[in-house]
Design an enzyme around this catalytic site. Structure first.
Site, PDB file in Angstrom:
ATOM      1  CG  ASP A   1     -15.538 -38.498 -72.850  1.00 42.04           C
ATOM      2  OD1 ASP A   1     -14.380 -38.220 -73.161  1.00 42.04           O
ATOM      3  OD2 ASP A   1     -16.435 -38.584 -73.448  1.00 42.04           O
ATOM      4  N   GLY A  37     -10.278 -33.788 -70.696  1.00 41.83           N
ATOM      5  CA  GLY A  37     -10.107 -32.534 -71.184  1.00 41.83           C
ATOM      6  C   GLY A  37     -10.785 -31.338 -70.539  1.00 41.83           C
ATOM      7  NE  ARG A  38     -15.939 -32.958 -71.709  1.00 41.10           N
ATOM      8  CZ  ARG A  38     -16.610 -34.071 -71.800  1.00 41.10           C
ATOM      9  NH1 ARG A  38     -18.279 -33.897 -71.654  1.00 41.10           N
ATOM     10  NH2 ARG A  38     -16.338 -35.230 -72.270  1.00 41.10           N
ATOM     11  NE  ARG A  89      -7.607 -32.097 -75.026  1.00 36.70           N
ATOM     12  CZ  ARG A  89      -8.898 -32.440 -75.194  1.00 36.70           C
ATOM     13  NH1 ARG A  89     -10.045 -31.705 -74.711  1.00 36.70           N
ATOM     14  NH2 ARG A  89      -9.397 -33.756 -74.902  1.00 36.70           N
ATOM     15  CG  HIS A 111      -5.185 -36.616 -71.374  1.00 35.35           C
ATOM     16  ND1 HIS A 111      -6.117 -37.068 -71.673  1.00 35.35           N
ATOM     17  CD2 HIS A 111      -4.817 -35.852 -72.524  1.00 35.35           C
ATOM     18  CE1 HIS A 111      -6.819 -36.642 -72.788  1.00 35.35           C
ATOM     19  NE2 HIS A 111      -5.993 -35.840 -73.303  1.00 35.35           N
ATOM     20  CG  LEU A 146      -9.239 -56.643 -62.065  1.00 34.93           C
ATOM     21  CD1 LEU A 146     -10.756 -56.884 -62.166  1.00 34.93           C
ATOM     22  CD2 LEU A 146      -8.856 -55.217 -61.652  1.00 34.93           C
ATOM     23  CG  LEU A 161     -22.684 -47.390 -77.425  1.00 32.85           C
ATOM     24  CD1 LEU A 161     -23.075 -48.698 -78.033  1.00 32.85           C
ATOM     25  CD2 LEU A 161     -22.321 -47.799 -75.922  1.00 32.85           C
TER      26      LEU A 161
HETATM   27  C1  IPE Z   1     -14.239 -42.223 -76.289  1.00 25.39           C
HETATM   28  O1  IPE Z   1     -13.930 -40.697 -75.940  1.00 25.39           O
HETATM   29  C2  IPE Z   1     -12.568 -42.603 -76.067  1.00 25.39           C
HETATM   30  C3  IPE Z   1     -12.262 -42.667 -74.966  1.00 25.39           C
HETATM   31  C4  IPE Z   1     -12.561 -42.554 -73.774  1.00 25.39           C
HETATM   32  C5  IPE Z   1     -10.839 -43.326 -75.132  1.00 25.39           C
HETATM   33  P1  IPE Z   1     -13.976 -39.447 -76.849  1.00 25.39           P
HETATM   34  O2  IPE Z   1     -13.842 -38.222 -75.995  1.00 25.39           O
HETATM   35  O3  IPE Z   1     -13.191 -39.632 -77.851  1.00 25.39           O
HETATM   36  O4  IPE Z   1     -15.449 -39.556 -77.506  1.00 25.39           O
HETATM   37  P2  IPE Z   1     -16.387 -38.623 -78.305  1.00 25.39           P
HETATM   38  O5  IPE Z   1     -15.287 -38.020 -79.384  1.00 25.39           O
HETATM   39  O6  IPE Z   1     -16.769 -37.736 -77.423  1.00 25.39           O
HETATM   40  O7  IPE Z   1     -17.428 -39.417 -78.890  1.00 25.39           O
HETATM   41  C1  IPE Z   2     -10.738 -39.158 -72.249  1.00 24.74           C
HETATM   42  O1  IPE Z   2     -10.923 -37.724 -72.234  1.00 24.74           O
HETATM   43  C2  IPE Z   2      -9.430 -39.510 -72.690  1.00 24.74           C
HETATM   44  C3  IPE Z   2      -9.264 -39.931 -74.253  1.00 24.74           C
HETATM   45  C4  IPE Z   2     -10.121 -39.858 -75.065  1.00 24.74           C
HETATM   46  C5  IPE Z   2      -7.856 -40.138 -74.439  1.00 24.74           C
HETATM   47  P1  IPE Z   2     -10.978 -36.558 -73.299  1.00 24.74           P
HETATM   48  O2  IPE Z   2      -9.606 -36.319 -73.875  1.00 24.74           O
HETATM   49  O3  IPE Z   2     -11.945 -37.219 -74.172  1.00 24.74           O
HETATM   50  O4  IPE Z   2     -11.891 -35.209 -72.569  1.00 24.74           O
HETATM   51  P2  IPE Z   2     -12.894 -34.742 -73.075  1.00 24.74           P
HETATM   52  O5  IPE Z   2     -13.718 -35.193 -73.448  1.00 24.74           O
HETATM   53  O6  IPE Z   2     -12.262 -33.523 -74.331  1.00 24.74           O
HETATM   54  O7  IPE Z   2     -13.284 -33.589 -71.875  1.00 24.74           O
HETATM   55 MG    MG Z   3     -13.952 -37.057 -74.735  1.00 22.67          MG
END
Ligand code: IPE
Ligand code: IPE
Ligand code: MG
Length: 236
Positions: free
Chosen positions: A16, A19-20, A29, A33, A127, A191
């Protein structure tokens, strides 16, 4: 202590914060990724070095389909490119690729590449890298329940035979041991519909770092922390 006791056999990661990570750098964003996809290689390498057997990466959730169309499209494109290039390099070193989730919902161009790498790496016995794609744990439990109910209705099993082991055998993860260690990056404490059944007794490690910044040293820190945990499984 022997390494068998201290090294998790299966590590699951909620990757996770892409984006941030991008936001903090004034980037779109999708740049986050892209950087996140780069970080996957290091995660695989460190797991190979540590002799971890299974690494499951949460890459795209059921709920992520609800993101803006443009982001979903660019994520699918990136996934296709990842499978065509990086996944090839990563799996050269005896890595077996598998995937869990409602994979039939993925676009054909992604599905094709995914099936190809899975089939090309089937015989690898190093793995096992499991990508959770279009994955949601509740959906998985619904699919398992439906499959079990169908078998019961057809008289193949009796309702009395349904136990934890049978449920496990009907999950997408039927071929995998439960994760020992769950890592979530970017500081979130939830989770997000990931492996709800399988994580029942996993140790949880939360990192404040965003996924693209989560490097080998961070992985080592998580595994060292895991080795210090006292797993009791409800006993004394
Ligand atoms: C969880 O992250 C899903 C993945 C890392 C693929 P999200 O960014 O979608 O989760 P929430 O929305 O913060 O709970
Ligand atoms: C995790 O990063 C990747 C996916 C869920 C696809 P995010 O895209 O959720 O990034 P944030 O949480 O917005 O920073
Ligand atoms: Mg996220």
């Amino acid at each position: 202590m022997s390494s068998a006791a201290t090294v998790p056999r299966h590590i699951a990661v909620i990757m996770d914060g892409n984006g941030r990570w991008a936001n903090a750098r004034g980037l779109p964003r999708k740049a986050g990724h892209r950087a996140g996809a780069e970080a996957v290689r290091e995660a695989v390498e460190i797991c190979q070095d540590l002799k971890v057997d299974y690494l499951t990466l949460y890459a795209f959730s059921s709920e992520n389909w609800n993101r803006p169309e443009e982001e979903v499209k660019s994520l699918m494109k990136l996934l296709e490119r990842f499978l065509k290039t990086k996944a090839r390099e990563i799996t050269k070193k005896n890595v077996r690729l598998q995937a869990i989730g409602r994979l039939h919902l993925l676009p054909d161009h992604v599905r094709r590449e995914l099936d190809q790498v899975i089939s090309d790496t089937r015989e690898n016995d190093g793995l096992t890298l499991v990508l959770a794609l279009s994955y949601g744990s509740r959906e998985e439990l619904v699919d398992a329940t439906r499959a079990i109910a169908n078998k019961a209705a057809a008289g193949e099993i009796s309702p009395d035979e349904i136990d934890g082991e049978l449920v496990s055998q009907h999950l997408y993860t039927r071929d995998c041991p439960d994760p020992d260690l769950l890592i979530r990056t970017s500081g979130e404490l939830r989770l997000s519909n990931f492996l709800l059944w399988q994580l029942s007794y996993a140790e949880i490690f939360i990192s404040q770092k965003n996924w693209p910044d989560f490097r080998k040293a961070d992985f080592e820190e998580a595994v060292a922390e895991y080795a210090r945990r006292n797993r009791r499984f409800g006993k004394v």
